[in-house]
Write a protein that holds these residues in place. Sequence first.
Motif, PDB file in Angstrom:
ATOM      1  N   VAL A  28       0.847  -1.197   0.000  1.00 11.35           N
ATOM      2  CA  VAL A  28       0.000   0.000   0.000  1.00 11.35           C
ATOM      3  C   VAL A  28       0.880   1.244   0.000  1.00 11.35           C
ATOM      4  CG1 VAL A  28      -1.758   1.270   1.257  1.00 11.35           C
ATOM      5  CG2 VAL A  28      -1.881  -1.219   1.127  1.00 11.35           C
ATOM      6  N   LEU A  33      -3.267   3.218   3.580  1.00 14.54           N
ATOM      7  CA  LEU A  33      -4.479   2.439   3.356  1.00 14.54           C
ATOM      8  C   LEU A  33      -5.690   3.344   3.136  1.00 14.54           C
ATOM      9  CD1 LEU A  33      -5.823  -0.314   3.178  1.00 14.54           C
ATOM     10  CD2 LEU A  33      -6.128  -0.263   5.661  1.00 14.54           C
ATOM     11  N   LEU A  54      -1.727  -7.234   2.397  1.00  9.41           N
ATOM     12  CA  LEU A  54      -1.513  -5.807   2.193  1.00  9.41           C
ATOM     13  C   LEU A  54      -0.357  -5.357   3.078  1.00  9.41           C
ATOM     14  CD1 LEU A  54      -5.223  -4.578   2.335  1.00  9.41           C
ATOM     15  CD2 LEU A  54      -3.876  -5.065   0.282  1.00  9.41           C
ATOM     16  N   LEU A  57       0.771  -0.645   5.630  1.00 12.57           N
ATOM     17  CA  LEU A  57      -0.551  -0.011   5.695  1.00 12.57           C
ATOM     18  C   LEU A  57      -0.481   1.457   6.099  1.00 12.57           C
ATOM     19  CD1 LEU A  57      -2.636  -2.827   7.454  1.00 12.57           C
ATOM     20  CD2 LEU A  57      -2.376  -2.380   5.009  1.00 12.57           C
ATOM     21  N   THR A  59      -1.171   2.808   8.881  1.00 11.66           N
ATOM     22  CA  THR A  59      -2.462   3.059   9.539  1.00 11.66           C
ATOM     23  C   THR A  59      -2.337   2.653  10.997  1.00 11.66           C
ATOM     24  OG1 THR A  59      -3.627   2.566   7.480  1.00 11.66           O
ATOM     25  CG2 THR A  59      -4.927   2.540   9.501  1.00 11.66           C
ATOM     26  N   THR A  83      -5.525  -7.859  10.495  1.00  9.37           N
ATOM     27  CA  THR A  83      -4.326  -7.027  10.488  1.00  9.37           C
ATOM     28  C   THR A  83      -3.396  -7.356  11.643  1.00  9.37           C
ATOM     29  OG1 THR A  83      -5.413  -5.286  11.791  1.00  9.37           O
ATOM     30  CG2 THR A  83      -5.511  -5.069   9.388  1.00  9.37           C
TER      31      THR A  83
END
Length: 201
Positions: A28, A33, A54, A57, A59, A83
């Motif tokens: 990403v 994200l 992914l 991230l 995040t 996650t």
Amino acid sequence: CGTALPMPPVSFNLDTCASPCTVCYLTVGRRHLIGSCSAVVDIVLHLRPDIVFLGDLVTSRNHIGRLKKQIERDLRDEWYLVTNISALPGRPVGIGAIIHCSLAKHITDCAITPPHHVNKTDWDAAVAGRILRLQITRPGVQSAWEFIGVYQHVAKSANRTARSLLRETLGAALQVAKQENKRVMLIGDFNAAPIDGRWGY
């Protein structure tokens, strides 16, 4: 007209399910994200993979819940998101996986454990948010499979210790999997730029 060559022997059956299992990885990164949700959803709906890891991230744990709900809603609840996000301060580090609901009963999010000899604080700083282990077991499949998503540190000299700790962690996980007769697939962004290569690290 020539003679047909025999097919090479197959040492094991790669088919993890009753039908082929599609697993892929997407970094990403730069757009984070939150800025990539719509593109990620479009890719998943178009390709319809079983698992999409992914990486990077960017995040935090405080924001992932809302984004998770948004992604799952946009994917019509046919896929769900898991996650592993670091709780350490600074730039958020995290890795995730979008998983098709047909695997829900057969998949386990496995814990990451440090090699015995390493300092736990150093290990957390090096590995947290960078590895996600998913185990799949299905009826009729002889061996369990582990799919391990990886987001390695950038290959610069300042990261040598952290990169080494992450590799040691993967090596330990592979040893355990071998002892337990599991099949393993490593997939991700391994940042394998050589030292003093053209990237300038």
